[in-house]
Design a protein around this motif. Structure first.
Motif, PDB file in Angstrom:
ATOM      1  N   GLU A   1      -9.523  -6.208   9.694  1.00  0.00           N
ATOM      2  CA  GLU A   1      -9.830  -4.511   9.528  1.00  0.00           C
ATOM      3  C   GLU A   1      -8.126  -3.980   9.295  1.00  0.00           C
ATOM      4  O   GLU A   1      -8.231  -3.950   8.448  1.00  0.00           O
ATOM      5  N   ALA A   2      -7.382  -4.412  10.582  1.00  0.00           N
ATOM      6  CA  ALA A   2      -5.903  -4.878  10.505  1.00  0.00           C
ATOM      7  C   ALA A   2      -5.388  -5.775   9.073  1.00  0.00           C
ATOM      8  O   ALA A   2      -4.642  -4.735   8.514  1.00  0.00           O
ATOM      9  N   LEU A   3      -5.582  -6.571   9.389  1.00  0.00           N
ATOM     10  CA  LEU A   3      -5.640  -7.600   7.661  1.00  0.00           C
ATOM     11  C   LEU A   3      -5.492  -6.567   6.582  1.00  0.00           C
ATOM     12  O   LEU A   3      -5.083  -6.282   5.643  1.00  0.00           O
ATOM     13  N   ALA A   4      -6.931  -6.067   6.209  1.00  0.00           N
ATOM     14  CA  ALA A   4      -7.322  -4.898   4.930  1.00  0.00           C
ATOM     15  C   ALA A   4      -6.788  -3.815   5.001  1.00  0.00           C
ATOM     16  O   ALA A   4      -5.832  -3.783   3.634  1.00  0.00           O
ATOM     17  N   SER A   5      -5.939  -3.312   6.317  1.00  0.00           N
ATOM     18  CA  SER A   5      -5.385  -2.178   6.110  1.00  0.00           C
ATOM     19  C   SER A   5      -3.726  -2.737   6.039  1.00  0.00           C
ATOM     20  O   SER A   5      -3.413  -1.323   5.192  1.00  0.00           O
ATOM     21  N   GLU A   6      -3.035  -3.729   6.134  1.00  0.00           N
ATOM     22  CA  GLU A   6      -1.943  -4.166   5.525  1.00  0.00           C
ATOM     23  C   GLU A   6      -1.403  -4.392   4.028  1.00  0.00           C
ATOM     24  O   GLU A   6      -0.517  -3.863   3.405  1.00  0.00           O
ATOM     25  N   TYR A   7      -2.709  -5.411   3.759  1.00  0.00           N
ATOM     26  CA  TYR A   7      -2.708  -5.661   2.317  1.00  0.00           C
ATOM     27  C   TYR A   7      -2.810  -3.895   1.690  1.00  0.00           C
ATOM     28  O   TYR A   7      -1.984  -4.276  -0.112  1.00  0.00           O
ATOM     29  N   SER A   8      -3.728  -3.727   2.142  1.00  0.00           N
ATOM     30  CA  SER A   8      -3.648  -2.106   1.369  1.00  0.00           C
ATOM     31  C   SER A   8      -2.559  -0.953   1.161  1.00  0.00           C
ATOM     32  O   SER A   8      -2.425  -0.770   0.206  1.00  0.00           O
ATOM     33  N   ASN A   9      -1.891  -1.224   2.158  1.00  0.00           N
ATOM     34  CA  ASN A   9      -0.839  -0.610   2.910  1.00  0.00           C
ATOM     35  C   ASN A   9       0.183  -1.529   1.714  1.00  0.00           C
ATOM     36  O   ASN A   9       0.860  -0.682   0.946  1.00  0.00           O
ATOM     37  N   ARG A  10       0.409  -2.490   1.906  1.00  0.00           N
ATOM     38  CA  ARG A  10       1.562  -3.448   1.052  1.00  0.00           C
ATOM     39  C   ARG A  10       1.406  -2.660  -0.234  1.00  0.00           C
ATOM     40  O   ARG A  10       1.871  -2.788  -0.867  1.00  0.00           O
ATOM     41  N   ALA A  11       0.085  -3.152  -1.045  1.00  0.00           N
ATOM     42  CA  ALA A  11       0.123  -2.286  -2.492  1.00  0.00           C
ATOM     43  C   ALA A  11      -0.187  -1.191  -2.442  1.00  0.00           C
ATOM     44  O   ALA A  11       0.749  -1.148  -3.768  1.00  0.00           O
ATOM     45  N   ASP A  12      -0.515  -0.442  -2.121  1.00  0.00           N
ATOM     46  CA  ASP A  12      -0.181   1.082  -2.202  1.00  0.00           C
ATOM     47  C   ASP A  12       1.542   1.247  -2.071  1.00  0.00           C
ATOM     48  O   ASP A  12       2.440   2.087  -3.139  1.00  0.00           O
ATOM     49  N   ALA A  13       2.433   0.737  -1.725  1.00  0.00           N
ATOM     50  CA  ALA A  13       3.638   0.947  -1.433  1.00  0.00           C
ATOM     51  C   ALA A  13       4.215   0.224  -2.336  1.00  0.00           C
ATOM     52  O   ALA A  13       5.183   1.094  -3.477  1.00  0.00           O
ATOM     53  N   ILE A  14       3.611  -0.944  -3.491  1.00  0.00           N
ATOM     54  CA  ILE A  14       4.189  -1.607  -4.611  1.00  0.00           C
ATOM     55  C   ILE A  14       3.652  -0.499  -5.681  1.00  0.00           C
ATOM     56  O   ILE A  14       4.676  -0.687  -6.458  1.00  0.00           O
ATOM     57  N   GLU A  15       2.597  -0.131  -5.718  1.00  0.00           N
ATOM     58  CA  GLU A  15       2.630   1.091  -6.719  1.00  0.00           C
ATOM     59  C   GLU A  15       3.783   2.331  -7.186  1.00  0.00           C
ATOM     60  O   GLU A  15       3.405   2.166  -8.442  1.00  0.00           O
TER      61      GLU A  15
END
Length: 104
Positions: A11-25
């Motif tokens: 879940e921490a990895l999923a959150s990290e990837y989601s946050n990364r995607a949001d920042a890139i967007e």
């Protein structure tokens, strides 16, 4: 590793990837400069960001699939041959769905 710790790690990895995607967007949605030369550089940067965004989304999807396997009781089993995935491989790649032999 217990299922609770494993779930928390995934879940921490999923959150990290989601946050990364949001920042890139957010970066991709910014306005571009007025000058042509600056726009050219920004467009090249956007292409790199789009690649990074695709990687973040794909990694998040892999982690979500690992969470499903955890719920189903098949986490740690190779999806191709059914053999256990080594602990060292799962430590390095928690969302791995194939053993090292099948991943090749």
């Amino acid at each position: 590793m217990t299922d609770i710790k494993l779930r928390a790690r995934l879940e921490a990895l999923a959150s990290e990837y989601s946050n990364r995607a949001d920042a890139i967007e957010r970066d991709l949605s910014r306005e571009h400069a007025q000058s042509f030369s600056e726009q050219a550089t920004e467009r090249q940067n956007d292409m790199v960001l789009q690649g990074l965004l695709a990687d973040a989304r794909a990694s998040n999807k892999e982690v979500q699939q690992a969470l499903v396997r955890l719920d189903e009781g098949t986490y740690g089993e190779c999806e191709k041959c059914g053999e256990p995935i080594s602990a060292a491989r799962l430590e390095a790649l928690p969302a791995a769905s194939f053993c090292i032999n099948c991943a090749d």
